[in-house]
Design a protein around this motif. Sequence first.
Motif, PDB file in Angstrom:
ATOM      1  N   TRP A  28      -0.548   9.463   1.373  1.00  0.00           N
ATOM      2  CA  TRP A  28       0.804   8.994   1.280  1.00  0.00           C
ATOM      3  C   TRP A  28       1.036   7.790   2.116  1.00  0.00           C
ATOM      4  N   LEU A 102       6.642   7.950  -5.572  1.00  0.00           N
ATOM      5  CA  LEU A 102       6.775   8.606  -5.369  1.00  0.00           C
ATOM      6  C   LEU A 102       8.959   7.384  -5.876  1.00  0.00           C
ATOM      7  N   LEU A 148       7.279  16.004   0.436  1.00  0.00           N
ATOM      8  CA  LEU A 148       6.227  15.131  -0.424  1.00  0.00           C
ATOM      9  C   LEU A 148       5.577  16.026  -1.520  1.00  0.00           C
TER      10      LEU A 148
END
Length: 272
Positions: A28, A102, A148
Motif C-alpha cells: 500500500w 482505500l 488495511l
Amino acid sequence: MTNSPTVPADPPPPSERALPVPSALRPWFTGIGAVTVDGPFDDAFAHVPDTDTKVVVREEANGRRDTLVVGPRTRASYHTDQHKRSVSCVQLRLEPGAVGPLFGVPAVDLVGRVVPLGDLPAGTARRLARELTGVERDGITARLADLLPPAGDGSRERLLRAAVDALSTRPYRTPSAVRDVARELAVSERQLRNLFAEGVGVSPKHYARIDRLRHILTHAASAPWAELAAATGYYDQSHMTADFRTLMGVPPQAFFTGRLPRATPCQTLRQR
C-alpha cells in the motif's frame, strides 16, 4: 545559469526523516516519513510538485491530532507562517493505484487538495481516520498493518506500476517517452492517461515532468546542469531550465539562491 548551483546549507522547513516501510505495508505504501515543524519561522518554504498522494497523521504541540489526505501537487507553492506552533507528522506515501481501493475516489479528485481522511467515502477511509487519530506516533505503522485490507494485484495494478517505473528517472537510465511506454505495454495513450488519472492523479506526461524535476532538486548540488539535463531526458540545458521555471515558478539559479516567489500564508486545509 552557472554549472555549479548554490544550494542553501539548511533545507527549508518542514524537514522529513525517512523511516523503514514494514513488509506488511509495502503493498500500500512506497515510503514513510517523520516530519517536524518547529515554528515560528521567518523564511518562506516551498512545497515542491509531488505526484504522490499521502496520508498524514498530525499532532500539534497542544496534543490535538488529526488525519489528513494530501493529494498530488502539480506546481510549487511558497508559504510562510509567523505564528506556526510546533507540529509533528507521520507521512505515508501511497503506492500508485492505492487511492481508489482505500478511499473510494479516483486520485485525480485529490489533486491540489488537503482533506480530512474521514470525509472520504470509503468505509476503509473512515475506519483509518478513526483508529489512527487515537494512536501514538510510534504505533501508527503497527496499527495500519492490522487495519488495511488485503492488497489487490490485478492486471491494472501491474500495468500502472510498470508505466510509473518506465516514466521515472533512474540512476541507470533516462525516463521513456509516453508513446513508447504505451506501445511497450500494448495500450493506447488514451488508456494510459485514464489509468494515470485514476491511479496517480496526473497525466503520464506530467508525472514524468514532476519526477524529472524532483531528480534535479535532489542532485543539483552534486552534478553539473548539463549532466542533469542529459540524465533526466531533456533535449538540452535550456529545455530543462524552461521546464523547471514552469513547475517551480522561478529559474533554477533563482531557486537555489533563495530568490523565491512571494510567499502566501500557510493554511491547514484547502478545499476545491
